[in-house]
Design an enzyme around this catalytic site. Structure first.
Site, PDB file in Angstrom:
ATOM      1  N   ARG A 184       0.862  -1.189   0.000  1.00 58.22           N
ATOM      2  CA  ARG A 184       0.000   0.000   0.000  1.00 58.22           C
ATOM      3  C   ARG A 184       0.887   1.224   0.000  1.00 58.22           C
ATOM      4  O   ARG A 184       1.728   1.415   0.863  1.00 58.22           O
ATOM      5  CB  ARG A 184      -0.890   0.019   1.251  1.00 58.22           C
ATOM      6  CG  ARG A 184      -1.600   1.327   1.521  1.00 58.22           C
ATOM      7  CD  ARG A 184      -2.860   1.458   0.726  1.00 58.22           C
ATOM      8  NE  ARG A 184      -3.457   2.772   0.870  1.00 58.22           N
ATOM      9  CZ  ARG A 184      -4.412   3.073   1.756  1.00 58.22           C
ATOM     10  NH1 ARG A 184      -4.856   2.150   2.580  1.00 58.22           N
ATOM     11  NH2 ARG A 184      -4.932   4.273   1.806  1.00 58.22           N
ATOM     12  N   ARG A 199      -5.663   1.130  -4.428  1.00 56.50           N
ATOM     13  CA  ARG A 199      -4.805   0.544  -3.376  1.00 56.50           C
ATOM     14  C   ARG A 199      -4.767  -0.973  -3.540  1.00 56.50           C
ATOM     15  O   ARG A 199      -5.745  -1.597  -3.999  1.00 56.50           O
ATOM     16  CB  ARG A 199      -5.277   0.933  -1.994  1.00 56.50           C
ATOM     17  CG  ARG A 199      -6.663   0.519  -1.605  1.00 56.50           C
ATOM     18  CD  ARG A 199      -7.740   1.441  -2.055  1.00 56.50           C
ATOM     19  NE  ARG A 199      -7.442   2.835  -1.954  1.00 56.50           N
ATOM     20  CZ  ARG A 199      -7.575   3.574  -0.859  1.00 56.50           C
ATOM     21  NH1 ARG A 199      -7.932   2.999   0.238  1.00 56.50           N
ATOM     22  NH2 ARG A 199      -7.351   4.852  -0.887  1.00 56.50           N
ATOM     23  N   ASP A 254      -6.670  -2.252   1.569  1.00 55.32           N
ATOM     24  CA  ASP A 254      -7.036  -1.257   2.569  1.00 55.32           C
ATOM     25  C   ASP A 254      -7.757  -1.993   3.685  1.00 55.32           C
ATOM     26  O   ASP A 254      -8.726  -2.702   3.394  1.00 55.32           O
ATOM     27  CB  ASP A 254      -7.974  -0.235   1.916  1.00 55.32           C
ATOM     28  CG  ASP A 254      -7.975   1.082   2.655  1.00 55.32           C
ATOM     29  OD1 ASP A 254      -6.897   1.645   2.838  1.00 55.32           O
ATOM     30  OD2 ASP A 254      -9.054   1.541   3.052  1.00 55.32           O
ATOM     31  N   ASP A 264      -9.699  -1.410   7.152  1.00 52.74           N
ATOM     32  CA  ASP A 264     -10.294  -0.405   8.046  1.00 52.74           C
ATOM     33  C   ASP A 264     -10.975  -1.108   9.215  1.00 52.74           C
ATOM     34  O   ASP A 264     -11.703  -2.096   9.009  1.00 52.74           O
ATOM     35  CB  ASP A 264     -11.373   0.412   7.303  1.00 52.74           C
ATOM     36  CG  ASP A 264     -10.801   1.314   6.211  1.00 52.74           C
ATOM     37  OD1 ASP A 264      -9.675   1.814   6.373  1.00 52.74           O
ATOM     38  OD2 ASP A 264     -11.486   1.516   5.189  1.00 52.74           O
TER      39      ASP A 264
HETATM   40  N1  LIG Z   1     -16.243   0.420  -3.559  1.00 56.56           N
HETATM   41  C1  LIG Z   1     -15.240   0.909  -2.798  1.00 56.56           C
HETATM   42  N2  LIG Z   1     -14.947   2.233  -2.868  1.00 56.56           N
HETATM   43  C2  LIG Z   1     -13.931   2.701  -2.102  1.00 56.56           C
HETATM   44  N3  LIG Z   1     -13.442   3.970  -1.970  1.00 56.56           N
HETATM   45  C3  LIG Z   1     -12.440   3.912  -1.091  1.00 56.56           C
HETATM   46  S1  LIG Z   1     -11.527   5.256  -0.619  1.00 56.56           S
HETATM   47  N4  LIG Z   1     -12.252   2.647  -0.635  1.00 56.56           N
HETATM   48  C4  LIG Z   1     -11.218   2.183   0.300  1.00 56.56           C
HETATM   49  C5  LIG Z   1     -11.797   1.920   1.650  1.00 56.56           C
HETATM   50  O1  LIG Z   1     -11.804   3.089   2.392  1.00 56.56           O
HETATM   51  C6  LIG Z   1     -13.187   1.862  -1.258  1.00 56.56           C
HETATM   52  C7  LIG Z   1     -13.516   0.478  -1.189  1.00 56.56           C
HETATM   53  O2  LIG Z   1     -12.908  -0.329  -0.443  1.00 56.56           O
HETATM   54  N5  LIG Z   1     -14.545   0.059  -1.982  1.00 56.56           N
END
Ligand SMILES: Nc1nc2nc(S)n(CCO)c2c(=O)[nH]1
Length: 159
Positions: free
Chosen positions: A83, A92, A95, A97
């Site tokens: 990352r 990325r 990720d 979270d």
């Molecule tokens: N569909 C989707 N959209 C996202 N936008 C971000 S930033 N992220 C990263 C998570 O914060 C994502 C994701 O994991 N999935």
């Protein structure tokens, strides 16, 4: 033993392999006793929309790690998987979270739990309610599946 829910997303390279590696790293982490995963969903990007579709899952971990220790391990795994925090909200490799930690409400500079954007993210809510249909929002006391408007468009079962 504590219960935490994590969202894992990836939209670069071999997305399914990155999910597999992230799950494997979590399972191999000292202090994490078990990892249960949702189905994999393919999801349209939220935030910066001109990027590749994501694969998303939610995992339930049983852990003796404290919240900030768990956060540090998630950040370690993100780094291990390459990352590179260049464009915020951009593509990325993986990720991770933290969504929920027991029923705790945490609001610090480094960690906010429940995740502040989880209620508006179908790519989080749909896999979360798949593996934890009775999951209650510690702030409102209501079931996530009832309180959050789940726009199901843009989230498709991958496998
Ligand atoms: N569909 C989707 N959209 C996202 N936008 C971000 S930033 N992220 C990263 C998570 O914060 C994502 C994701 O994991 N999935």
């Amino acid at each position: 033993m504590n219960t935490a829910y994590l969202s894992i997303g990836t939209n670069m390279g071999d997305r399914e392999e990155f999910l597999r590696l992230a799950i494997g790293s979590l399972s191999a982490t000292a202090g994490i006793e078990s990892v249960e995963t949702s189905s994999i969903y393919e999801t349209v990007p939220v935030g910066v929309t001109d990027q590749a579709d994501f694969l998303n899952i939610v995992v339930r971990v049983k852990t003796v790690l404290e919240p900030l220790q768990l956060l540090a391990e998630c950040q370690r795994i993100e780094q291990e998987l390459g990352r590179v925090r260049t464009i915020r909200w951009g593509p990325r490799t993986a990720d991770l979270d933290i969504l929920l930690y027991n029923t705790e409400i945490i609001d610090s500079k480094t960690l906010s739990v429940p995740h502040p954007r989880m209620r508006e993210r179908a790519f989080v809510l749909i896999p979360l309610t798949e593996i934890a249909p009775e999951c209650i929002d510690p702030i409102t006391g209501r079931l996530f599946r009832e309180e959050s408007v789940m726009q199901e468009d843009g989230v498709v079962l991958w496998k």
